[in-house]
Design an enzyme around this catalytic site. Structure first.
Site, PDB file in Angstrom:
ATOM      1  N   SER A  65      -2.867  15.011   5.848  1.00  0.00           N
ATOM      2  CA  SER A  65      -2.188  15.763   4.879  1.00  0.00           C
ATOM      3  C   SER A  65      -2.900  16.720   3.897  1.00  0.00           C
ATOM      4  O   SER A  65      -2.499  17.812   3.584  1.00  0.00           O
ATOM      5  CB  SER A  65      -1.280  14.878   4.209  1.00  0.00           C
ATOM      6  OG  SER A  65      -0.203  14.235   4.933  1.00  0.00           O
ATOM      7  N   GLU A  67      -5.148  18.698   4.534  1.00  0.00           N
ATOM      8  CA  GLU A  67      -5.544  19.858   5.228  1.00  0.00           C
ATOM      9  C   GLU A  67      -4.520  20.669   5.540  1.00  0.00           C
ATOM     10  O   GLU A  67      -4.440  21.817   6.010  1.00  0.00           O
ATOM     11  CB  GLU A  67      -6.309  19.523   6.606  1.00  0.00           C
ATOM     12  CG  GLU A  67      -7.599  18.762   6.680  1.00  0.00           C
ATOM     13  CD  GLU A  67      -7.478  17.533   6.114  1.00  0.00           C
ATOM     14  OE1 GLU A  67      -8.666  17.031   5.573  1.00  0.00           O
ATOM     15  OE2 GLU A  67      -6.724  16.764   6.642  1.00  0.00           O
ATOM     16  N   HIS A  97      -5.675   6.856  -4.117  1.00  0.00           N
ATOM     17  CA  HIS A  97      -5.964   7.897  -3.368  1.00  0.00           C
ATOM     18  C   HIS A  97      -4.908   9.027  -3.052  1.00  0.00           C
ATOM     19  O   HIS A  97      -5.062  10.089  -2.939  1.00  0.00           O
ATOM     20  CB  HIS A  97      -6.498   7.299  -1.862  1.00  0.00           C
ATOM     21  CG  HIS A  97      -6.979   8.308  -0.949  1.00  0.00           C
ATOM     22  ND1 HIS A  97      -8.073   9.243  -1.262  1.00  0.00           N
ATOM     23  CD2 HIS A  97      -6.535   8.937   0.149  1.00  0.00           C
ATOM     24  CE1 HIS A  97      -8.299  10.092  -0.073  1.00  0.00           C
ATOM     25  NE2 HIS A  97      -7.242   9.713   0.776  1.00  0.00           N
TER      26      HIS A  97
END
Length: 158
Positions: A65, A67, A97
């Site tokens: 995700s 990218e 994260h």
């Protein structure tokens, strides 16, 4: 409105214009592909249902995700692409994260949309666990890919 209160497959169709000559780029994160493939198919089915031509829909894959932003930019900069639909899944883990990824993707996709003056729809499923993701990929809450495609169509009709 929270997804738990609304089905993602419900949207207003009366504002949609003709998309038969429009070209759509779909960027799909490969991470959690068992979910993103279902989301992508929902987006494609929605585009076809509303008049898009199969040959005018281009699917591209990115690793995850995070990218999606660069993938969206690669497509948006192509003159023939009218709208970009981004599909991904981020599931909360033991660290923060997911917060960083979700924020980066949301900011990045907004920036791409504004930079190229094209709709870039946010088909990112952000959940606390796998079951919630499945519920939004054709499960009890519908399909987020359908919602993302409907948003792109709506914006092209703006």
């Amino acid at each position: 409105m929270a997804t738990a209160l609304k089905n993602l497959n419900e949207y207003k169709k009366d504002t949609f214009g003709d998309i038969s000559e429009k070209h759509f780029g779909i960027i799909v994160a490969d991470w959690h592909h068992e979910i993103t493939d279902v989301l992508c198919q929902g987006a494609i089915d929605t585009l076809l249902q509303h008049g898009a031509k199969k040959e005018n829909i281009y699917r591209n894959t990115v690793p995850g995700s995070y990218e999606l932003t660069l993938g969206a930019q690669f497509l948006a900069q192509q003159e023939e692409i009218d709208a970009v639909i981004c599909i991904g899944v981020v599931i909360k883990g033991d660290t923060k994260h997911d917060d960083y990824i979700n924020h980066a993707v949301a900011q990045g996709l907004t920036t791409v949309s504004l930079k190229y003056n094209k709709p870039v729809s946010f088909g990112l499923v952000t959940t606390n666990d796998m079951q919630q993701a499945l519920d939004r990929a054709g499960g009890k809450h519908g399909n987020k890919g359908v919602e993302a495609a409907a948003a792109a169509i709506h914006m092209l009709s703006f």
